[in-house]
Design a protein around this motif. Sequence first.
Motif, PDB file in Angstrom:
ATOM      1  N   PHE A 184      23.701  57.728  49.257  1.00 14.75           N
ATOM      2  CA  PHE A 184      22.607  58.210  48.418  1.00 14.75           C
ATOM      3  C   PHE A 184      21.343  57.379  48.647  1.00 14.75           C
ATOM      4  CE2 PHE A 184      20.104  57.739  44.528  1.00 14.75           C
ATOM      5  CZ  PHE A 184      19.793  59.064  44.240  1.00 14.75           C
ATOM      6  N   ALA A 185      21.505  56.053  48.701  1.00  9.97           N
ATOM      7  CA  ALA A 185      20.343  55.172  48.874  1.00  9.97           C
ATOM      8  C   ALA A 185      19.648  55.433  50.209  1.00  9.97           C
ATOM      9  CB  ALA A 185      20.775  53.708  48.776  1.00  9.97           C
ATOM     10  N   CYS A 186      20.434  55.590  51.277  1.00 10.95           N
ATOM     11  CA  CYS A 186      19.848  55.814  52.603  1.00 10.95           C
ATOM     12  C   CYS A 186      19.218  57.199  52.716  1.00 10.95           C
ATOM     13  CB  CYS A 186      20.919  55.649  53.677  1.00 10.95           C
ATOM     14  SG  CYS A 186      21.523  53.948  53.886  1.00 10.95           S
ATOM     15  N   LYS A 187      19.803  58.180  52.040  1.00  7.40           N
ATOM     16  CA  LYS A 187      19.328  59.558  52.144  1.00  7.40           C
ATOM     17  C   LYS A 187      18.121  59.824  51.251  1.00  7.40           C
ATOM     18  CE  LYS A 187      21.918  62.789  50.379  1.00  7.40           C
ATOM     19  NZ  LYS A 187      23.029  63.766  50.178  1.00  7.40           N
ATOM     20  N   GLU A 188      18.158  59.317  50.022  1.00  6.99           N
ATOM     21  CA  GLU A 188      17.123  59.648  49.043  1.00  6.99           C
ATOM     22  C   GLU A 188      16.014  58.611  48.946  1.00  6.99           C
ATOM     23  OE1 GLU A 188      17.031  62.517  47.639  1.00  6.99           O
ATOM     24  OE2 GLU A 188      18.969  63.181  48.387  1.00  6.99           O
ATOM     25  N   TRP A 189      16.300  57.383  49.356  1.00  9.14           N
ATOM     26  CA  TRP A 189      15.325  56.301  49.209  1.00  9.14           C
ATOM     27  C   TRP A 189      14.904  55.687  50.543  1.00  9.14           C
ATOM     28  CZ3 TRP A 189      13.139  54.293  44.660  1.00  9.14           C
ATOM     29  CH2 TRP A 189      13.591  54.891  43.468  1.00  9.14           C
ATOM     30  N   GLY A 190      15.858  55.483  51.444  1.00  9.33           N
ATOM     31  CA  GLY A 190      15.573  54.774  52.685  1.00  9.33           C
ATOM     32  C   GLY A 190      15.473  53.276  52.497  1.00  9.33           C
ATOM     33  N   PHE A 191      15.619  52.816  51.256  1.00 11.81           N
ATOM     34  CA  PHE A 191      15.565  51.396  50.901  1.00 11.81           C
ATOM     35  C   PHE A 191      16.646  51.100  49.867  1.00 11.81           C
ATOM     36  CE2 PHE A 191      11.419  51.034  52.826  1.00 11.81           C
ATOM     37  CZ  PHE A 191      11.185  49.681  52.986  1.00 11.81           C
ATOM     38  N   PHE A 192      17.207  49.892  49.902  1.00 14.50           N
ATOM     39  CA  PHE A 192      18.075  49.449  48.818  1.00 14.50           C
ATOM     40  C   PHE A 192      18.143  47.929  48.816  1.00 14.50           C
ATOM     41  CE2 PHE A 192      20.791  50.305  52.486  1.00 14.50           C
ATOM     42  CZ  PHE A 192      21.596  49.175  52.579  1.00 14.50           C
ATOM     43  N   GLN A 193      18.529  47.367  47.681  1.00 14.02           N
ATOM     44  CA  GLN A 193      18.749  45.930  47.583  1.00 14.02           C
ATOM     45  C   GLN A 193      20.238  45.651  47.760  1.00 14.02           C
ATOM     46  OE1 GLN A 193      16.299  43.382  45.291  1.00 14.02           O
ATOM     47  NE2 GLN A 193      15.562  45.043  44.000  1.00 14.02           N
TER      48      GLN A 193
ATOM     49  N   ARG B 259       6.211  53.963  50.128  1.00 12.57           N
ATOM     50  CA  ARG B 259       5.654  55.266  49.770  1.00 12.57           C
ATOM     51  C   ARG B 259       6.787  56.136  49.234  1.00 12.57           C
ATOM     52  NH1 ARG B 259       0.954  58.025  51.009  1.00 12.57           N
ATOM     53  NH2 ARG B 259       0.332  56.686  52.735  1.00 12.57           N
ATOM     54  N   LYS B 260       6.773  56.340  47.931  1.00 11.92           N
ATOM     55  CA  LYS B 260       7.803  57.130  47.263  1.00 11.92           C
ATOM     56  C   LYS B 260       7.155  58.352  46.641  1.00 11.92           C
ATOM     57  CE  LYS B 260      11.812  58.090  45.347  1.00 11.92           C
ATOM     58  NZ  LYS B 260      12.872  58.742  46.140  1.00 11.92           N
ATOM     59  N   ASP B 261       7.633  59.532  47.053  1.00 11.14           N
ATOM     60  CA  ASP B 261       7.079  60.802  46.549  1.00 11.14           C
ATOM     61  C   ASP B 261       5.567  60.861  46.742  1.00 11.14           C
ATOM     62  OD1 ASP B 261       9.657  61.549  45.717  1.00 11.14           O
ATOM     63  OD2 ASP B 261       9.395  60.549  43.790  1.00 11.14           O
ATOM     64  N   GLY B 262       5.127  60.347  47.886  1.00  9.18           N
ATOM     65  CA  GLY B 262       3.719  60.438  48.247  1.00  9.18           C
ATOM     66  C   GLY B 262       2.816  59.389  47.632  1.00  9.18           C
ATOM     67  N   LYS B 263       3.389  58.461  46.846  1.00  9.07           N
ATOM     68  CA  LYS B 263       2.577  57.431  46.188  1.00  9.07           C
ATOM     69  C   LYS B 263       3.094  56.042  46.540  1.00  9.07           C
ATOM     70  CE  LYS B 263       1.638  60.455  42.229  1.00  9.07           C
ATOM     71  NZ  LYS B 263       1.777  60.647  40.762  1.00  9.07           N
TER      72      LYS B 263
ATOM     73  N   SER C 153      21.044  59.609  62.807  1.00 11.69           N
ATOM     74  CA  SER C 153      21.676  60.370  61.733  1.00 11.69           C
ATOM     75  C   SER C 153      21.224  61.832  61.730  1.00 11.69           C
ATOM     76  CB  SER C 153      21.367  59.728  60.379  1.00 11.69           C
ATOM     77  OG  SER C 153      20.007  59.911  60.022  1.00 11.69           O
ATOM     78  N   ASN C 154      20.389  62.190  62.710  1.00 12.18           N
ATOM     79  CA  ASN C 154      19.821  63.541  62.822  1.00 12.18           C
ATOM     80  C   ASN C 154      19.033  63.934  61.578  1.00 12.18           C
ATOM     81  OD1 ASN C 154      19.384  65.810  64.497  1.00 12.18           O
ATOM     82  ND2 ASN C 154      20.925  66.996  63.391  1.00 12.18           N
ATOM     83  N   GLY C 155      18.357  62.941  61.017  1.00 10.77           N
ATOM     84  CA  GLY C 155      17.483  63.206  59.885  1.00 10.77           C
ATOM     85  C   GLY C 155      18.151  63.175  58.528  1.00 10.77           C
ATOM     86  N   ARG C 156      19.462  62.904  58.481  1.00  9.10           N
ATOM     87  CA  ARG C 156      20.106  62.784  57.158  1.00  9.10           C
ATOM     88  C   ARG C 156      19.530  61.582  56.414  1.00  9.10           C
ATOM     89  NH1 ARG C 156      24.542  64.313  54.184  1.00  9.10           N
ATOM     90  NH2 ARG C 156      25.394  62.721  52.786  1.00  9.10           N
ATOM     91  N   TYR C 157      19.344  60.470  57.136  1.00 11.57           N
ATOM     92  CA  TYR C 157      18.680  59.300  56.567  1.00 11.57           C
ATOM     93  C   TYR C 157      17.273  59.254  57.109  1.00 11.57           C
ATOM     94  CZ  TYR C 157      23.387  57.717  55.423  1.00 11.57           C
ATOM     95  OH  TYR C 157      24.670  57.625  54.937  1.00 11.57           O
ATOM     96  N   ARG C 158      16.310  58.836  56.261  1.00  8.51           N
ATOM     97  CA  ARG C 158      14.917  58.826  56.688  1.00  8.51           C
ATOM     98  C   ARG C 158      14.311  57.443  56.530  1.00  8.51           C
ATOM     99  NH1 ARG C 158      10.938  61.354  54.771  1.00  8.51           N
ATOM    100  NH2 ARG C 158      10.032  61.826  56.788  1.00  8.51           N
ATOM    101  N   SER C 159      13.632  57.019  57.597  1.00 10.39           N
ATOM    102  CA  SER C 159      12.868  55.786  57.475  1.00 10.39           C
ATOM    103  C   SER C 159      11.667  56.043  56.567  1.00 10.39           C
ATOM    104  CB  SER C 159      12.403  55.306  58.857  1.00 10.39           C
ATOM    105  OG  SER C 159      11.584  56.275  59.483  1.00 10.39           O
ATOM    106  N   ILE C 160      11.290  55.042  55.816  1.00 10.41           N
ATOM    107  CA  ILE C 160      10.255  55.191  54.792  1.00 10.41           C
ATOM    108  C   ILE C 160       9.060  54.299  55.119  1.00 10.41           C
ATOM    109  CG2 ILE C 160       9.722  54.927  52.334  1.00 10.41           C
ATOM    110  CD1 ILE C 160      11.683  57.195  52.958  1.00 10.41           C
ATOM    111  N   GLU C 161       7.878  54.843  54.956  1.00  2.66           N
ATOM    112  CA  GLU C 161       6.672  54.028  55.128  1.00  2.66           C
ATOM    113  C   GLU C 161       6.628  52.917  54.090  1.00  2.66           C
ATOM    114  OE1 GLU C 161       2.630  55.624  56.149  1.00  2.66           O
ATOM    115  OE2 GLU C 161       3.639  57.515  55.649  1.00  2.66           O
TER     116      GLU C 161
END
Length: 357
Positions: free
Chosen positions: A74-83, A250-254, A277-285
């Motif tokens: 979930f963290a990799c797919k929805e956030w791209g970041f986790f602690q 950058r989360k939800d454009g902000k 991951s073929n786009g299942r996980y997304r790198s985040i700005e």
Amino acid sequence: MASKASLEVSSLVVPSVVELAKESSTSIPSRYLRSDIEKAVVPDGDRVLEIPVIDMQKLVSGGPNNSEVEKLDFACKEWGFFQLINHGVDSTLLENLKAEIDAFFKLPMEEKKKWWQSPGNAEGFGQAFVVSEDQKLDWGDLFFMVTFPRRLRNPNLIPSLPSPLSESMERYTSDLNNLSTAMLEKIAEALHMETEEMTEFVGEGRQTIRINCYPPCELSDQVMGLTPHSDATLITILLQLNDVDGLEIRKDGKWVQVQPLPNAFIINVGDILEIMSNGRYRSIEHRGTVHPVKERFSFAAFFGPRLDGELGPAPSLISEQTPAKFRRATVQEFYKGLFARRLQGKAYVDTFKIQQD
């Protein structure tokens, strides 16, 4: 296997920002001043962004249907970041490393010149991704080097660092290498990839490190510590070295600020993992900001695949229902293109996308 020389990059040598910061704010060169910086938002009035927290001990000790693996997915797919907490890296080592790096960056400029970047080589003190004489520069100094595999190391760097920093760096980077291997195995599990598929892709792997120092600046709203970008890695492991926050994602454009837990690692998905991951996980700005009166330090360790491999979506994740979203390329081609351009959000990874009908 590719030689170290084949990954040397065109990097222009620039002045030390730590030295510039000692002068009056009125003398800040125009190359550092920006008029297009998007301001961050503060969610829920006065709270910082709470990114997912993953417990490494639960991740590796759980059996089938491990809920921590589901949290990781979930963290990799929805956030791209986790602690990451309970990561197993000794807290005393972390505290020693923080103090030793602070002392290293405070060495006199004449002494630091021994480790300064040379034209065409990004290792040492300086800045990265400087490819033209007129591009905007970041308000910060870095110390960059290749750390694994050991045979690719610059013999003039780690052995020549002041003691005990050299010993702490050796131990810390080795610990992170082990941690990244364990983390990538769990990421493969979360993706329902064969472990051997990830192991083959990574091979001996490649670890590089970047220690960032962002001096204070009275015009902090007009400079950027680290330009918005996504990491060209599988994963990045970040340690905040002092109590000054400045990481924004950058989360939800902000743009929103992240506040690390004490001695926790912040881990983020890189462009290479997004492709694999073929786009299942997304790198985040994300970006690094500057404080008006306090200096900020961070330590990023980047983990990538073997240099003689090929980059593309994992074959086990491709089917008629889920066609490839990214083109294939050699790892060498990927890195060569990366270092030939300046940082600019996710613009580079987007060049590998396949246009879907």
